[in-house]
Motif scaffolding. Structure first.
Motif, PDB file in Angstrom:
ATOM      1  N   UNK A 161       0.818  -1.208   0.000  1.00 10.63           N
ATOM      2  CA  UNK A 161       0.000   0.000   0.000  1.00 10.63           C
ATOM      3  C   UNK A 161       0.851   1.257   0.000  1.00 10.63           C
ATOM      4  N   UNK A 162       1.911   1.263   0.812  1.00 11.85           N
ATOM      5  CA  UNK A 162       2.812   2.417   0.836  1.00 11.85           C
ATOM      6  C   UNK A 162       3.527   2.575  -0.503  1.00 11.85           C
ATOM      7  N   UNK A 163       3.906   1.450  -1.116  1.00 12.33           N
ATOM      8  CA  UNK A 163       4.567   1.508  -2.423  1.00 12.33           C
ATOM      9  C   UNK A 163       3.630   2.092  -3.481  1.00 12.33           C
TER      10      UNK A 163
ATOM     11  N   UNK B 138       5.612  18.731  -3.867  1.00  9.77           N
ATOM     12  CA  UNK B 138       6.937  18.182  -3.606  1.00  9.77           C
ATOM     13  C   UNK B 138       7.463  17.519  -4.875  1.00  9.77           C
ATOM     14  N   UNK B 139       8.765  17.652  -5.171  1.00  5.19           N
ATOM     15  CA  UNK B 139       9.355  16.854  -6.254  1.00  5.19           C
ATOM     16  C   UNK B 139       9.238  15.369  -5.920  1.00  5.19           C
ATOM     17  N   UNK B 140       9.256  14.548  -6.941  1.00  8.20           N
ATOM     18  CA  UNK B 140       9.022  13.127  -6.740  1.00  8.20           C
ATOM     19  C   UNK B 140       9.994  12.508  -5.735  1.00  8.20           C
ATOM     20  N   UNK B 141      11.284  12.896  -5.785  1.00  8.21           N
ATOM     21  CA  UNK B 141      12.261  12.279  -4.885  1.00  8.21           C
ATOM     22  C   UNK B 141      11.994  12.650  -3.427  1.00  8.21           C
ATOM     23  N   UNK B 142      11.501  13.876  -3.192  1.00  9.32           N
ATOM     24  CA  UNK B 142      11.192  14.290  -1.826  1.00  9.32           C
ATOM     25  C   UNK B 142       9.925  13.596  -1.322  1.00  9.32           C
ATOM     26  N   UNK B 143       8.989  13.346  -2.213  1.00  7.87           N
ATOM     27  CA  UNK B 143       7.796  12.601  -1.836  1.00  7.87           C
ATOM     28  C   UNK B 143       8.158  11.167  -1.444  1.00  7.87           C
ATOM     29  N   UNK B 144       9.060  10.560  -2.196  1.00  8.29           N
ATOM     30  CA  UNK B 144       9.519   9.216  -1.857  1.00  8.29           C
ATOM     31  C   UNK B 144      10.209   9.199  -0.500  1.00  8.29           C
ATOM     32  N   UNK B 145      11.027  10.216  -0.236  1.00 12.05           N
ATOM     33  CA  UNK B 145      11.710  10.296   1.053  1.00 12.05           C
ATOM     34  C   UNK B 145      10.705  10.473   2.186  1.00 12.05           C
ATOM     35  N   UNK B 146       9.702  11.326   1.978  1.00  8.90           N
ATOM     36  CA  UNK B 146       8.686  11.533   3.013  1.00  8.90           C
ATOM     37  C   UNK B 146       7.961  10.229   3.329  1.00  8.90           C
TER      38      UNK B 146
ATOM     39  N   UNK C 207       9.045   7.216   2.901  1.00  3.64           N
ATOM     40  CA  UNK C 207       9.968   6.311   3.580  1.00  3.64           C
ATOM     41  C   UNK C 207      10.078   6.657   5.060  1.00  3.64           C
ATOM     42  N   UNK C 208      10.161   7.943   5.364  1.00  5.71           N
ATOM     43  CA  UNK C 208      10.266   8.373   6.760  1.00  5.71           C
ATOM     44  C   UNK C 208       8.990   8.068   7.541  1.00  5.71           C
ATOM     45  N   UNK C 209       7.864   8.256   6.898  1.00  8.92           N
ATOM     46  CA  UNK C 209       6.600   7.987   7.580  1.00  8.92           C
ATOM     47  C   UNK C 209       6.326   6.486   7.700  1.00  8.92           C
ATOM     48  N   UNK C 210       6.770   5.735   6.709  1.00 10.35           N
ATOM     49  CA  UNK C 210       6.516   4.299   6.724  1.00 10.35           C
ATOM     50  C   UNK C 210       7.424   3.526   7.662  1.00 10.35           C
ATOM     51  N   UNK C 211       8.618   4.049   7.940  1.00  8.57           N
ATOM     52  CA  UNK C 211       9.574   3.318   8.769  1.00  8.57           C
ATOM     53  C   UNK C 211       9.043   2.990  10.160  1.00  8.57           C
TER      54      UNK C 211
ATOM     55  N   UNK D  71      -0.743   1.381  13.639  1.00  2.00           N
ATOM     56  CA  UNK D  71      -1.005   1.399  12.193  1.00  2.00           C
ATOM     57  C   UNK D  71      -2.273   2.194  11.877  1.00  2.00           C
ATOM     58  N   UNK D  72      -3.293   2.033  12.708  1.00  2.00           N
ATOM     59  CA  UNK D  72      -4.543   2.755  12.468  1.00  2.00           C
ATOM     60  C   UNK D  72      -4.368   4.260  12.656  1.00  2.00           C
ATOM     61  N   UNK D  73      -3.694   4.658  13.724  1.00  2.00           N
ATOM     62  CA  UNK D  73      -3.475   6.085  13.953  1.00  2.00           C
ATOM     63  C   UNK D  73      -2.597   6.697  12.862  1.00  2.00           C
ATOM     64  N   UNK D  74      -1.740   5.880  12.272  1.00  2.00           N
ATOM     65  CA  UNK D  74      -0.846   6.374  11.227  1.00  2.00           C
ATOM     66  C   UNK D  74      -1.596   6.740   9.947  1.00  2.00           C
ATOM     67  N   UNK D  75      -2.837   6.278   9.814  1.00  2.00           N
ATOM     68  CA  UNK D  75      -3.639   6.674   8.650  1.00  2.00           C
ATOM     69  C   UNK D  75      -3.767   8.187   8.604  1.00  2.00           C
ATOM     70  N   UNK D  76      -3.954   8.812   9.758  1.00  2.00           N
ATOM     71  CA  UNK D  76      -4.085  10.266   9.801  1.00  2.00           C
ATOM     72  C   UNK D  76      -2.816  10.926   9.276  1.00  2.00           C
ATOM     73  N   UNK D  77      -1.666  10.390   9.648  1.00  2.00           N
ATOM     74  CA  UNK D  77      -0.393  10.962   9.206  1.00  2.00           C
ATOM     75  C   UNK D  77      -0.219  10.771   7.702  1.00  2.00           C
ATOM     76  N   UNK D  78      -0.553   9.593   7.197  1.00  2.00           N
ATOM     77  CA  UNK D  78      -0.450   9.354   5.754  1.00  2.00           C
ATOM     78  C   UNK D  78      -1.407  10.253   4.980  1.00  2.00           C
ATOM     79  N   UNK D  79      -2.626  10.415   5.488  1.00  2.00           N
ATOM     80  CA  UNK D  79      -3.580  11.312   4.828  1.00  2.00           C
ATOM     81  C   UNK D  79      -3.063  12.748   4.819  1.00  2.00           C
TER      82      UNK D  79
END
Length: 314
Positions: free
Chosen positions: A215-217, A234-242, A244-248, A273-281
């Motif tokens: 899902x993160x991928x 955000x440029x694509x590379x910065x979005x990927x980094x974000x 990665x940081x949020x998913x770790x 994992x459930x609370x992290x939905x807010x962060x991903x959103x």
């Protein structure tokens, strides 16, 4: 006070904030802002009622199993009657669908006829199918993920006057990617949580982590789905980094239970994992709409975590 706490537990109230975050994110995918506010309020009400309905009906249909596995919960303990819970669940479900149709029939809407109402009907159908039918089968996690994807699309279902839809099924491509990514992430979380009350089931936990990663991928593709005229913040590379940081921390917390798959550890990981939905959103909102809107979504996290100290989320 004890009576109120029982109802909050029956409703899994901390998780409500994750559903609202999905709708805010879906709305920002279409409007890049929280305007017009009227339809947004209606969609938030629809989502909130249907999410709470799903939580209540989940316990209604599971009451016999909970008498053995979770006898302290409000329904098996008899602190809330089964009849009351059933009536509350179906009333919330009908109210949520009605609120969505109110938005769909708004004179401001120029999207597909009845889009918000049709998405709400599909969501209600998935909720009932999951709670009453497929929850214990291999299709259970898929239907739960579908509920979450439809909740995001509910937020994206309203198109204000003067807007333009570019899309498959009337939705912008990046909104569909966001919905699919969050939905697949929830498939993984649900798979991971299926044996949260049991000990020693490592392989289902590992499978759940892999699906969460999928899902993160999928969310990494978001910038590619932006329609012409809309640029990501955000440029694509910065979005990927974000991502990665949020998913770790999500994956790290989930993997910790593989070393010690006790119910307490698994339930703590599921809650994280459930609370992290807010962060991903909030991250998706930042990409699509900007920092101010992302902070609004992120502001849903503190009350969810605070309530989570007294009210279970799983």
């Amino acid at each position: 006070m004890a009576r109120l706490l029982d109802y909050l537990r029956l409703l899994r109230f901390p998780n409500l904030f994750t559903a609202l975050a999905d709708v805010l994110m879906g709305y920002c995918c279409v409007h890049q802002a929280f305007t017009p506010p009227g339809p947004l309020v209606g969609l938030l009400a629809a989502s909130g009622m249907m999410y709470l309905a799903g939580m209540v009906l989940n316990d209604v249909f599971d009451v016999e199993r909970d008498r053995h596995q979770r006898p302290d919960r409000p329904l098996p303990a008899g602190r809330i009657s089964l009849r009351t819970a059933r009536a509350l669940g179906f009333a919330l479900l009908v109210g949520g669908v009605a609120a969505a149709w109110g938005v769909a029939l708004s004179p401001l809407s120029r999207g597909s006829v009845g889009a918000s109402g049709l998405v709400a009907l599909a969501l209600a159908g998935c909720i009932l199918t999951y709670d009453a039918g497929v929850k214990a089968t291999v299709l259970g996690p898929i239907f739960m993920g579908a509920c979450r994807s439809l909740n995001v699309l509910l937020g994206a279902s309203f198109l204000a006057t003067g807007g333009e839809r570019i899309a498959l099924a009337g939705f912008p491509p990046h909104a569909l990617i966001a919905a699919a990514g969050i939905g697949l992430y929830i498939v993984g979380v649900t798979w991971y949580a299926r044996r949260e009350t049991e000990i020693g089931h490592v392989w289902p936990l590992a499978g759940g982590v892999l699906v969460m990663l999928g899902g993160l991928a999928l969310l990494t593709l978001l910038p590619r789905g932006f329609p012409a005229g809309l640029r990501p913040n955000l440029p694509n590379q910065w979005w990927l980094l974000m991502l990665a940081l949020l998913g770790t921390p999500i994956i790290r917390r989930s993997l910790m239970a593989l070393a010690d798959p006790s119910p307490a550890r698994v339930q703590a990981a599921v809650k994280h994992c459930l609370m992290s939905i807010i962060i991903l959103d909030a991250a998706i909102v930042f990409l699509t709409a900007g920092g101010t809107q992302a902070l609004v979504v992120l502001s849903l996290l503190p009350p969810a975590m605070l309530l989570g100290r007294w009210v279970y989320s799983t």
